[in-house]
Design a protein around this motif. Structure first.
Motif, mmCIF file in Angstrom:
data_model
loop_
_atom_site.group_PDB
_atom_site.id
_atom_site.type_symbol
_atom_site.label_atom_id
_atom_site.label_comp_id
_atom_site.label_asym_id
_atom_site.label_seq_id
_atom_site.Cartn_x
_atom_site.Cartn_y
_atom_site.Cartn_z
ATOM 1 N N ARG A 90 92.465 -7.747 -16.251
ATOM 2 C CA ARG A 90 93.744 -8.019 -15.627
ATOM 3 C C ARG A 90 94.728 -6.878 -15.897
ATOM 4 O O ARG A 90 95.464 -6.445 -15.036
ATOM 5 N N LEU A 91 94.720 -6.398 -17.145
ATOM 6 C CA LEU A 91 95.632 -5.305 -17.493
ATOM 7 C C LEU A 91 95.290 -4.060 -16.683
ATOM 8 O O LEU A 91 96.172 -3.360 -16.211
ATOM 9 N N GLU A 92 93.998 -3.843 -16.491
ATOM 10 C CA GLU A 92 93.583 -2.706 -15.677
ATOM 11 C C GLU A 92 94.128 -2.827 -14.254
ATOM 12 O O GLU A 92 94.617 -1.858 -13.683
ATOM 13 N N ALA A 137 88.353 -10.627 -19.663
ATOM 14 C CA ALA A 137 89.264 -11.065 -18.613
ATOM 15 C C ALA A 137 90.616 -10.383 -18.736
ATOM 16 O O ALA A 137 91.176 -9.902 -17.756
ATOM 17 N N SER A 138 91.127 -10.323 -19.989
ATOM 18 C CA SER A 138 92.484 -9.810 -20.113
ATOM 19 C C SER A 138 92.517 -8.307 -19.900
ATOM 20 O O SER A 138 93.458 -7.789 -19.326
ATOM 21 N N TYR A 139 91.466 -7.624 -20.312
ATOM 22 C CA TYR A 139 91.461 -6.189 -20.064
ATOM 23 C C TYR A 139 91.304 -5.900 -18.581
ATOM 24 O O TYR A 139 91.921 -4.991 -18.052
ATOM 25 N N ARG A 146 92.918 -14.450 -28.147
ATOM 26 C CA ARG A 146 91.974 -14.121 -27.068
ATOM 27 C C ARG A 146 91.503 -15.386 -26.360
ATOM 28 O O ARG A 146 91.385 -15.417 -25.140
ATOM 29 N N GLU A 179 94.084 -16.635 -24.067
ATOM 30 C CA GLU A 179 94.125 -15.898 -22.801
ATOM 31 C C GLU A 179 93.015 -16.361 -21.873
ATOM 32 O O GLU A 179 93.230 -16.526 -20.669
ATOM 33 N N ALA A 180 91.821 -16.584 -22.451
ATOM 34 C CA ALA A 180 90.684 -16.997 -21.620
ATOM 35 C C ALA A 180 90.975 -18.353 -20.979
ATOM 36 O O ALA A 180 90.745 -18.554 -19.785
ATOM 37 N N VAL A 227 104.188 -1.555 -19.061
ATOM 38 C CA VAL A 227 102.778 -1.456 -18.668
ATOM 39 C C VAL A 227 102.258 -0.042 -18.894
ATOM 40 O O VAL A 227 101.167 0.166 -19.408
ATOM 41 N N ILE A 236 93.784 -18.364 -18.187
ATOM 42 C CA ILE A 236 93.364 -17.917 -16.853
ATOM 43 C C ILE A 236 92.983 -19.132 -16.011
ATOM 44 O O ILE A 236 93.393 -19.267 -14.859
ATOM 45 N N PHE A 240 90.447 1.082 -24.073
ATOM 46 C CA PHE A 240 89.767 0.668 -22.831
ATOM 47 C C PHE A 240 88.392 1.289 -22.729
ATOM 48 O O PHE A 240 87.392 0.606 -22.506
#
Lengths: 129, 160
Positions: free
Chosen positions: B148-150, B144-146, A93, A96-97, A6, A100, A17
């Protein structure tokens, strides 16, 4: 080991980010999925100036998400190779969506099973533990 | 357990996933509003304040999502075929607020050991629409994934 993964991901993605945190920059990336574009073309859908778009592009470039080339006086941008430019990446992607939602459904189904289980089944589980 | 996605031809996307519950339960979770509202929510922080599913062939579906902060969108659909607990066919579109082209969705639930294999086949009218749908999914997935990673990073980093 998870911690290390991580943290190294965090270092690697730190710039990305910051770049992705802004809705205009995300919209610019989505526009570039369709192909190369100039600052003027990218500024068009937004109510912001070309210099403001240029500042966003610098951030995206710094994060390694886009590359620019020189073409006379133009400096068209495109997605950096391997960035967000193919269907496999879209699929990852989208997966992943959807995932969830489905992991949430897993928990709901497990909770539904537990609450509708026959009393004697629950007793059995209780004895086991 | 994890989801697989496959492209078929120019216009179809097929999703497959297993659940540790029988088809009856998975089917109900796709059809009953009180259950749908607990999982079909997208990224954390979103909710579904309006969930209408008339639950019969020819019936209407309307799902409205909100992030509680003024942002939201909704989906409308019509149910074309039902074969409980094995099969749902409906045609849907997202309103963002302009409606996206119709997406015909066939969802099947097949018993698989003690669980269920779900296959969801989404058929779009043309290749450009499918690409746009994948892009939209990508945008939502990215957020969403960012997020979650955050969260993961925040929770593993020493405070201060």
């Amino acid at each position: 080991m998870c911690y290390i993964a991580v943290v190294s991901a965090a270092e690697r993605l730190d710039a990305a980010f910051g770049a992705l945190a802004d809705p205009v920059r995300r919209a610019i990336l989505l526009r570039l999925v369709e192909g190369e574009a100039t600052v003027g073309e990218l500024a068009e859908p937004f109510e912001i100036s070309q210099p403001a778009v240029s500042r966003h592009l610098k951030v995206l470039e710094g994060a390694g998400l886009i590359v620019r080339r020189v073409d006379g006086t133009r400096r068209p941008c495109r997605l950096a190779p391997g960035s967000l430019d193919d269907l496999d990446d879209y699929l990852a992607r989208l997966r992943e969506a959807l995932e969830i939602n489905y992991s949430r459904l897993d928990r709901l189904l497990a909770a539904t099973r537990a609450s509708t289980a026959e009393p004697h089944e629950r007793k059995k589980e209780g004895r086991k533990s | 357990m994890s989801l697989t996605l496959e492209l078929e031809g120019d216009t179809v996307v097929v999703a497959r996933r297993r659940f540790a519950a029988p088809p009856e339960d998975v089917y109900r979770a796709h059809m009953e509003p009180a259950l749908i509202q607990q999982w079909l929510l997208g990224p954390d922080g979103w909710s579904m304040p309006v969930c209408i599913n008339e639950g019969r062939v020819g019936g209407k579906i309307r799902y409205e999502w909100s992030n509680g902060d003024g942002q939201g969108f909704y989906l409308t659909a019509e149910i074309l075929e039902l074969d409980p607990p094995h099969r749902i066919v409906h045609v849907e579109r997202m309103h963002l607020p302009d409606p996206t082209p119709d997406n015909r969705v066939e969802t099947t639930f097949t018993a698989d050991g003690e669980g269920t294999l779900m296959v969801m086949r989404m058929s779009l009218p043309d290749a450009a629409t499918r690409k746009a749908m994948l892009e939209t999914g990508m945008e939502h997935g990215m957020e969403a994934s960012y997020a979650r990673l955050e969260d993961q990073i925040t929770s593993t980093m020493p405070a201060g």
